[in-house]
Design a protein around this motif. Structure first.
Motif, PDB file in Angstrom:
ATOM      1  N   ASN A 161       4.554  -3.532  -6.934  1.00  0.00           N
ATOM      2  CA  ASN A 161       3.062  -3.999  -7.181  1.00  0.00           C
ATOM      3  C   ASN A 161       3.179  -4.530  -8.777  1.00  0.00           C
ATOM      4  O   ASN A 161       2.700  -5.534  -9.135  1.00  0.00           O
ATOM      5  CB  ASN A 161       2.089  -3.091  -6.880  1.00  0.00           C
ATOM      6  CG  ASN A 161       1.995  -2.743  -5.424  1.00  0.00           C
ATOM      7  OD1 ASN A 161       2.084  -3.863  -4.625  1.00  0.00           O
ATOM      8  ND2 ASN A 161       1.370  -1.791  -5.139  1.00  0.00           N
ATOM      9  N   SER A 206       6.820   1.424  -3.683  1.00  0.00           N
ATOM     10  CA  SER A 206       5.733   0.376  -3.509  1.00  0.00           C
ATOM     11  C   SER A 206       5.039   0.002  -4.826  1.00  0.00           C
ATOM     12  O   SER A 206       4.688  -1.192  -5.169  1.00  0.00           O
ATOM     13  CB  SER A 206       4.686   1.036  -2.398  1.00  0.00           C
ATOM     14  OG  SER A 206       3.717  -0.117  -2.263  1.00  0.00           O
ATOM     15  N   GLN A 207       4.689   1.089  -5.606  1.00  0.00           N
ATOM     16  CA  GLN A 207       4.077   0.651  -6.733  1.00  0.00           C
ATOM     17  C   GLN A 207       4.859  -0.008  -7.854  1.00  0.00           C
ATOM     18  O   GLN A 207       4.503  -0.729  -8.641  1.00  0.00           O
ATOM     19  CB  GLN A 207       3.750   2.345  -7.484  1.00  0.00           C
ATOM     20  CG  GLN A 207       2.692   2.896  -6.758  1.00  0.00           C
ATOM     21  CD  GLN A 207       2.485   4.248  -7.746  1.00  0.00           C
ATOM     22  OE1 GLN A 207       3.234   5.056  -7.691  1.00  0.00           O
ATOM     23  NE2 GLN A 207       1.227   4.420  -8.256  1.00  0.00           N
ATOM     24  N   SER A 263       0.880  -1.244   0.053  1.00  0.00           N
ATOM     25  CA  SER A 263       0.130   0.031   0.252  1.00  0.00           C
ATOM     26  C   SER A 263       0.883   1.201  -0.003  1.00  0.00           C
ATOM     27  O   SER A 263       2.072   1.248  -0.490  1.00  0.00           O
ATOM     28  CB  SER A 263      -0.909  -0.070   1.196  1.00  0.00           C
ATOM     29  OG  SER A 263      -1.785   0.857   1.136  1.00  0.00           O
ATOM     30  N   LEU A 264       0.310   2.370   0.414  1.00  0.00           N
ATOM     31  CA  LEU A 264       1.158   3.682   0.809  1.00  0.00           C
ATOM     32  C   LEU A 264       1.989   3.648   1.673  1.00  0.00           C
ATOM     33  O   LEU A 264       1.943   4.232   2.786  1.00  0.00           O
ATOM     34  CB  LEU A 264       0.126   4.718   0.481  1.00  0.00           C
ATOM     35  CG  LEU A 264      -0.553   5.168  -0.809  1.00  0.00           C
ATOM     36  CD1 LEU A 264      -1.735   4.229  -1.113  1.00  0.00           C
ATOM     37  CD2 LEU A 264      -1.359   6.574  -0.666  1.00  0.00           C
ATOM     38  N   ASN A 280       6.390   5.627  -1.618  1.00  0.00           N
ATOM     39  CA  ASN A 280       5.065   5.164  -2.440  1.00  0.00           C
ATOM     40  C   ASN A 280       5.634   4.733  -3.509  1.00  0.00           C
ATOM     41  O   ASN A 280       5.037   3.670  -4.236  1.00  0.00           O
ATOM     42  CB  ASN A 280       4.256   6.325  -2.389  1.00  0.00           C
ATOM     43  CG  ASN A 280       3.562   6.663  -0.934  1.00  0.00           C
ATOM     44  OD1 ASN A 280       3.818   5.404  -0.158  1.00  0.00           O
ATOM     45  ND2 ASN A 280       2.992   7.473  -0.790  1.00  0.00           N
ATOM     46  N   TYR A 304      -2.794  -0.634  -2.949  1.00  0.00           N
ATOM     47  CA  TYR A 304      -2.414   0.650  -3.348  1.00  0.00           C
ATOM     48  C   TYR A 304      -3.327   1.708  -3.768  1.00  0.00           C
ATOM     49  O   TYR A 304      -3.854   2.871  -3.183  1.00  0.00           O
ATOM     50  CB  TYR A 304      -1.353   1.030  -4.084  1.00  0.00           C
ATOM     51  CG  TYR A 304      -0.267   2.090  -3.988  1.00  0.00           C
ATOM     52  CD1 TYR A 304       0.725   2.294  -3.537  1.00  0.00           C
ATOM     53  CD2 TYR A 304      -0.939   3.229  -4.988  1.00  0.00           C
ATOM     54  CE1 TYR A 304       1.373   3.475  -3.483  1.00  0.00           C
ATOM     55  CE2 TYR A 304      -0.308   4.411  -5.147  1.00  0.00           C
ATOM     56  CZ  TYR A 304       0.859   4.678  -4.324  1.00  0.00           C
ATOM     57  OH  TYR A 304       1.793   5.708  -4.241  1.00  0.00           O
TER      58      TYR A 304
END
Length: 353
Positions: free
Chosen positions: A243, A239-240, A214-215, A236, A268
């Protein structure tokens, strides 16, 4: 010999019927970090990464601290309920006999990661969690026939919430200024995760639920280091990247491994939506911790002498790092049936495959 075979067949039938009775899937096996831990860390030495004391669990039945990093239940609990389990599977380290593992096991450990070095010396790494599961499958196959064990595991659900601590550790240790370094790190992280998923596939897993990161740059303790208590957007972005790379891994595994099916939960994007209009989802505070002290209530851990909010269902974060029960419930229900944030299928659809 005939009597022995008959007894074995009877044992297999009873086990399978008992494990599958009234539930949508016969068992749930959970792996990951503190967002999935239901008490494994209670049994580890030392005092790091534990939540088996007040005010944790204040909204759990009898206000009992269970080792969940939450004021009450976590996402896995709500998911298990949707799948018609009375409760989510027990922590592996709490099990004293194999009968307690008939409906699944939770191997998750607060502080752990995909890499062995993450949370070393105070948590159970994902690799070690998989070793524990291997032992469970070995004993399962000695209790029921190999064919019955295969059918049981192939219909069971394997749930993952991991990678967060690896990325936070990378950020704390190295920073995120070098894009090449970031890409190399994400490649190594998801490469390792792929190997771990393949190992579980070889052990009999077929249905995988993977909660995306997630964030993580918006957790209260990290906001403390940013002017205006803003999010660490570099984290963040990492994180993306994780993903996207994880989804590529899952698609590839589904196309190359027979029977491999999955649901990737885009936590996210969903949390980004919730953060953009919190009141619509019942939140009045999406920045501060409910339990703690100091600025954003995030300068210290949630401890028995900490202050805590009374309107806990209106807080997104419970402590420095973790969501409240209300947030976990929202994410779990969205993962179960929300087609916009689950791909290629929702959890509800996955269990029917």
């Amino acid at each position: 010999m005939g009597l022995l075979l008959l007894a074995a067949a009877f044992s297999t039938a009873v086990f399978t019927r008992m494990a599958a009775a009234s539930t949508v899937v016969p068992a749930i096996y959970a792996f990951g970090d503190s967002t999935a831990d239901v008490g494994n860390n209670n049994f580890l030495p030392g005092n790091q990464a534990k939540a088996n004391f007040p005010h944790n669990g204040i909204d759990f039945p009898r206000s009992r601290p269970t080792g969940r990093f939450s004021n009450g239940y976590i996402g896995l609990d709500f998911m298990a309920k949707k799948l018609k389990f009375n409760k989510s599977p027990p922590a592996y380290l709490s099990i004293s006999n194999d009968a307690q593992a008939n409906r699944g096991v939770n191997f998750a450990s607060g502080g752990s990661g995909i890499f062995d070095a993450t949370g070393q010396n105070f948590s159970i790494s994902l690799n070690h969690q998989i070793k524990y599961f291997k032992g469970i499958t070995r004993r399962l196959r000695t209790r029921i026939s190999g064919g019955a064990a295969y059918r049981f595991l192939s219909r069971s659900l394997f749930v993952f919430s991991t990678g967060n601590n690896d990325m936070i550790g990378f950020y704390v240790n190295f920073g995120l200024k070098n894009e090449t370094q970031q890409q190399l790190f994400i490649g190594q992280l998801t490469g390792q995760f792929r190997n771990q998923l393949e190992t579980l596939y070889d052990l009999g897993a077929r249905k995988f639920v993977v909660f995306g990161s997630s964030l993580i740059g918006c957790i209260p303790i990290l906001r403390l280091s940013v002017p205006g208590a803003k999010c660490v957007e570099d984290l963040n972005n990492l994180s993306q990247q994780f993903n996207k790379a994880t989804q590529i891994v899952l698609r590839d595994l589904a196309s190359t491994l027979k029977g491999f099916s999955y649901s990737f939960i885009n936590t996210y994007d969903f949390i980004s939506l919730v953060s953009s209009q919190p009141l619509k989802y019942g939140f009045t505070d999406i920045i501060s911790a409910c339990c703690g002290s100091g600025r954003l209530n995030a300068e210290s851990e949630c401890r028995p002498n900490s202050t805590y909010c009374s309107n806990r269902d209106e807080y997104f974060f419970w402590d420095q790092f973790h969501p409240t029960q209300a947030t976990y419930r929202l994410i779990a229900l969205t993962a179960y049936r929300g087609r916009r944030y689950a791909s290629p299928v929702t959890i509800k659809q996955l269990v029917g495959l």
